[in-house]
Design a protein around this motif. Structure first.
Motif, PDB file in Angstrom:
ATOM      1  N   LEU A 182       0.839  -1.203   0.000  1.00  0.00           N
ATOM      2  CA  LEU A 182       0.000   0.000   0.000  1.00  0.00           C
ATOM      3  C   LEU A 182       0.871   1.249   0.000  1.00  0.00           C
ATOM      4  N   ALA A 183       1.936   1.239   0.769  1.00  0.00           N
ATOM      5  CA  ALA A 183       2.807   2.403   0.857  1.00  0.00           C
ATOM      6  C   ALA A 183       3.428   2.748  -0.482  1.00  0.00           C
ATOM      7  N   VAL A 184       3.933   1.752  -1.191  1.00  0.00           N
ATOM      8  CA  VAL A 184       4.621   2.054  -2.451  1.00  0.00           C
ATOM      9  C   VAL A 184       3.633   2.309  -3.581  1.00  0.00           C
ATOM     10  N   LEU A 185       2.417   1.780  -3.477  1.00  0.00           N
ATOM     11  CA  LEU A 185       1.408   2.066  -4.493  1.00  0.00           C
ATOM     12  C   LEU A 185       0.849   3.479  -4.351  1.00  0.00           C
ATOM     13  N   LEU A 186       0.627   3.908  -3.117  1.00  0.00           N
ATOM     14  CA  LEU A 186       0.028   5.221  -2.889  1.00  0.00           C
ATOM     15  C   LEU A 186       1.021   6.350  -3.104  1.00  0.00           C
ATOM     16  N   ASP A 187       2.280   6.100  -2.848  1.00  0.00           N
ATOM     17  CA  ASP A 187       3.284   7.150  -3.011  1.00  0.00           C
ATOM     18  C   ASP A 187       4.548   6.523  -3.596  1.00  0.00           C
ATOM     19  N   PRO A 188       4.617   6.433  -4.923  1.00  0.00           N
ATOM     20  CA  PRO A 188       5.754   5.745  -5.537  1.00  0.00           C
ATOM     21  C   PRO A 188       7.062   6.515  -5.495  1.00  0.00           C
ATOM     22  N   ARG A 189       7.025   7.775  -5.116  1.00  0.00           N
ATOM     23  CA  ARG A 189       8.256   8.567  -5.123  1.00  0.00           C
ATOM     24  C   ARG A 189       9.294   7.958  -4.180  1.00  0.00           C
ATOM     25  N   GLY A 190      10.486   7.782  -4.697  1.00  0.00           N
ATOM     26  CA  GLY A 190      11.569   7.206  -3.904  1.00  0.00           C
ATOM     27  C   GLY A 190      11.606   5.692  -3.928  1.00  0.00           C
ATOM     28  N   HIS A 191      10.606   5.054  -4.553  1.00  0.00           N
ATOM     29  CA  HIS A 191      10.573   3.589  -4.591  1.00  0.00           C
ATOM     30  C   HIS A 191      10.802   3.055  -6.001  1.00  0.00           C
ATOM     31  N   GLU A 192      11.196   3.929  -6.919  1.00  0.00           N
ATOM     32  CA  GLU A 192      11.422   3.490  -8.287  1.00  0.00           C
ATOM     33  C   GLU A 192      12.676   2.611  -8.354  1.00  0.00           C
ATOM     34  N   ARG A 193      12.557   1.515  -9.096  1.00  0.00           N
ATOM     35  CA  ARG A 193      13.671   0.581  -9.308  1.00  0.00           C
ATOM     36  C   ARG A 193      14.298   0.168  -7.976  1.00  0.00           C
ATOM     37  N   ALA A 194      13.439  -0.113  -7.002  1.00  0.00           N
ATOM     38  CA  ALA A 194      13.887  -0.515  -5.662  1.00  0.00           C
ATOM     39  C   ALA A 194      13.425  -1.936  -5.363  1.00  0.00           C
ATOM     40  N   CYS A 282       9.438   1.099   9.028  1.00  0.00           N
ATOM     41  CA  CYS A 282      10.057   2.039   8.104  1.00  0.00           C
ATOM     42  C   CYS A 282       9.178   2.352   6.916  1.00  0.00           C
ATOM     43  N   ALA A 283       9.537   3.412   6.232  1.00  0.00           N
ATOM     44  CA  ALA A 283       9.064   3.856   4.936  1.00  0.00           C
ATOM     45  C   ALA A 283       7.569   4.007   4.875  1.00  0.00           C
ATOM     46  N   ALA A 284       6.768   4.554   4.690  1.00  0.00           N
ATOM     47  CA  ALA A 284       6.269   5.799   4.664  1.00  0.00           C
ATOM     48  C   ALA A 284       5.025   6.366   4.188  1.00  0.00           C
ATOM     49  N   ARG A 285       4.026   6.205   4.883  1.00  0.00           N
ATOM     50  CA  ARG A 285       2.883   7.077   4.618  1.00  0.00           C
ATOM     51  C   ARG A 285       3.195   8.452   5.157  1.00  0.00           C
ATOM     52  N   GLU A 286       3.888   8.509   6.300  1.00  0.00           N
ATOM     53  CA  GLU A 286       4.111   9.795   6.962  1.00  0.00           C
ATOM     54  C   GLU A 286       5.519  10.329   6.756  1.00  0.00           C
ATOM     55  N   THR A 287       6.497   9.429   6.654  1.00  0.00           N
ATOM     56  CA  THR A 287       7.865   9.865   6.378  1.00  0.00           C
ATOM     57  C   THR A 287       8.447   8.949   5.320  1.00  0.00           C
ATOM     58  N   ARG A 288       8.952   9.517   4.274  1.00  0.00           N
ATOM     59  CA  ARG A 288       9.495   8.721   3.196  1.00  0.00           C
ATOM     60  C   ARG A 288      10.939   8.336   3.510  1.00  0.00           C
ATOM     61  N   CYS A 289      11.257   7.049   3.367  1.00  0.00           N
ATOM     62  CA  CYS A 289      12.652   6.631   3.512  1.00  0.00           C
ATOM     63  C   CYS A 289      12.863   5.490   2.539  1.00  0.00           C
ATOM     64  N   ALA A 290      13.303   5.821   1.385  1.00  0.00           N
ATOM     65  CA  ALA A 290      13.265   4.910   0.247  1.00  0.00           C
ATOM     66  C   ALA A 290      14.053   3.635   0.451  1.00  0.00           C
ATOM     67  N   LYS A 291      15.112   3.681   1.249  1.00  0.00           N
ATOM     68  CA  LYS A 291      15.991   2.515   1.328  1.00  0.00           C
ATOM     69  C   LYS A 291      15.806   1.713   2.603  1.00  0.00           C
ATOM     70  N   LYS A 292      14.788   2.032   3.372  1.00  0.00           N
ATOM     71  CA  LYS A 292      14.593   1.271   4.604  1.00  0.00           C
ATOM     72  C   LYS A 292      13.682   0.077   4.363  1.00  0.00           C
ATOM     73  N   ILE A 293      13.535  -0.717   5.405  1.00  0.00           N
ATOM     74  CA  ILE A 293      12.943  -2.034   5.259  1.00  0.00           C
ATOM     75  C   ILE A 293      11.736  -2.156   6.169  1.00  0.00           C
ATOM     76  N   PHE A 294      10.829  -3.004   5.781  1.00  0.00           N
ATOM     77  CA  PHE A 294       9.621  -3.239   6.548  1.00  0.00           C
ATOM     78  C   PHE A 294       9.822  -4.463   7.449  1.00  0.00           C
ATOM     79  N   VAL A 295       9.469  -4.350   8.703  1.00  0.00           N
ATOM     80  CA  VAL A 295       9.634  -5.489   9.603  1.00  0.00           C
ATOM     81  C   VAL A 295       8.353  -5.771  10.357  1.00  0.00           C
ATOM     82  N   THR A 296       8.210  -6.997  10.784  1.00  0.00           N
ATOM     83  CA  THR A 296       6.981  -7.466  11.403  1.00  0.00           C
ATOM     84  C   THR A 296       7.184  -7.728  12.885  1.00  0.00           C
ATOM     85  N   SER A 297       6.198  -7.429  13.672  1.00  0.00           N
ATOM     86  CA  SER A 297       6.267  -7.734  15.091  1.00  0.00           C
ATOM     87  C   SER A 297       6.085  -9.227  15.332  1.00  0.00           C
TER      88      SER A 297
END
Length: 347
Positions: A182-194, A282-297
């Protein structure tokens, strides 16, 4: 019908369906790309013009190209297990190009490589390479094994069996894959070719998973190691149409590459980290951080209400016990290794 430039494949499945629902809640128009549009016809009709639907079957790339015509971005959930899965996915990449799609967000697999131990990691590698060669803009979501399915592997006598030994896996909850998509679909900026690797923060052995299940359910669970031969025999009755185990695949051997990748966790959470991706660090509805990673609890596995980790404090753990996983989790699980940090990559 609102002007639609976004298509969601697998929109009746667990990942694609959840992404579609979240988009609909936000008023984002999109096209449901499904094998049987009649299954979603009533839902489309009730969506007040927000949705449309078209036929999309990996076995029919020509028809899929027609259904994707006019779309700018497609969320491509990888194909269901089949003997020709790789060929189907490569043909679908060609269909994306013929349809004029500019950008694809693809659900890949952690550490895809041509010599990966896990069969499907090789398939995902080939698909990623085809997407790059096609000149499409892309974001690859490389999920580890789905955490949600491990309780489904427990037998009626509450035994979790497999040839994993003391290997570890940093499995990810489907819900967090959905959040990342959802994050990369709603705001693709910074996620190109990532490319983003999606894991849990802890690499668990199957024995540790069994102990967690014991603690949560109040019923004794245990892990019983199998040899590769025993594992193949116990899964010999696999029926792909029902999403059950497939005999002999994924392979049970361990290789130098395969022996470390599935147990790697992505970024560690530090106190005070704001969960910009809803229960992820990490990364971003509220703060964009293109190179960070998503982790699960890890609280997702234990089904105990609020998570207690720094990265998801106060969040709502989702039930794992009401879902039936149809994913092909491998017989092979990695052997232990030093857990390091792995960041998103750019190509």
């Amino acid at each position: 019908m609102a002007h639609t430039t976004l298509g969601i494949t697998g929109a009746t499945g667990r990942i694609g369906g959840a992404v579609s629902r979240r988009l609909e809640e936000r008023g984002v128009a999109h096209r449901l790309l499904v094998r049987s549009p009649h299954r979603v016809a009533s839902h489309v009709a009730a969506a007040n013009g927000l949705l449309d639907a078209a036929t999309m079957d990996f076995a029919d790339p020509d028809g899929a190209a027609e259904s994707m015509a006019g779309l700018d971005t497609v969320f491509l959930v990888s194909a269901s297990e089949s003997a020709d899965r790789k060929q189907q996915q490569l043909a679908m990449v060609e269909a994306l190009s013929r349809a004029g799609v500019r950008r694809v967000v693809y659900t890949s697999f952690a550490a895809p490589a041509p010599d990966a131990t896990f069969t499907f990691a090789r398939t995902h590698y080939a698909t990623e390479q085809a997407i790059e060669r096609a000149g499409l803009e892309y974001t690859f979501l490389r999920d580890n094994f789905y955490l949600d399915v491990f309780p489904d592997f427990v037998s009626a006598d509450r035994v979790l069996r497999g040839p994993a030994g003391d290997g570890r896996v940093a499995a990810v909850a489907r819900a967090d894959v959905v959040d990342a998509a959802l994050a990369v679909l709603l705001d693709p900026r910074g996620h190109e070719r990532a490319a983003y690797t999606l894991t849990g923060p802890s690499a668990l052995t199957l024995d540790e998973m069994a102990r967690i299940m014991t603690r949560v359910t109040g019923q004794d669970h245990r892990y019983e190691p199998e040899t590769p031969e025993q594992a193949r025999a116990s899964r010999a009755g696999y029926d792909p149409s029902r999403g059950r185990w497939r005999a002999g695949s994924p392979r049970t051997r361990r290789s130098p590459r395969g022996s470390s990748r599935a147990s790697r966790t992505t970024s560690r959470c530090s106190p005070g980290t704001r969960p910009a991706l809803s229960r992820t660090c990490c990364a971003a509805r509220e703060t964009r951080c293109a190179k960070k990673i998503f982790v699960t609890s890890p609280a997702r596995l234990v089904h105990m209400g609020p998570a207690r980790t720094a990265c998801s404090q106060g969040s709502r753990a989702r039930s794992l016990w009401t879902t039936r996983g149809k994913d092909d989790i491998p017989l092979w699980i990695t052997r232990p290794h030093h857990v390091g940090s792995c960041s998103g990559t750019r190509h």
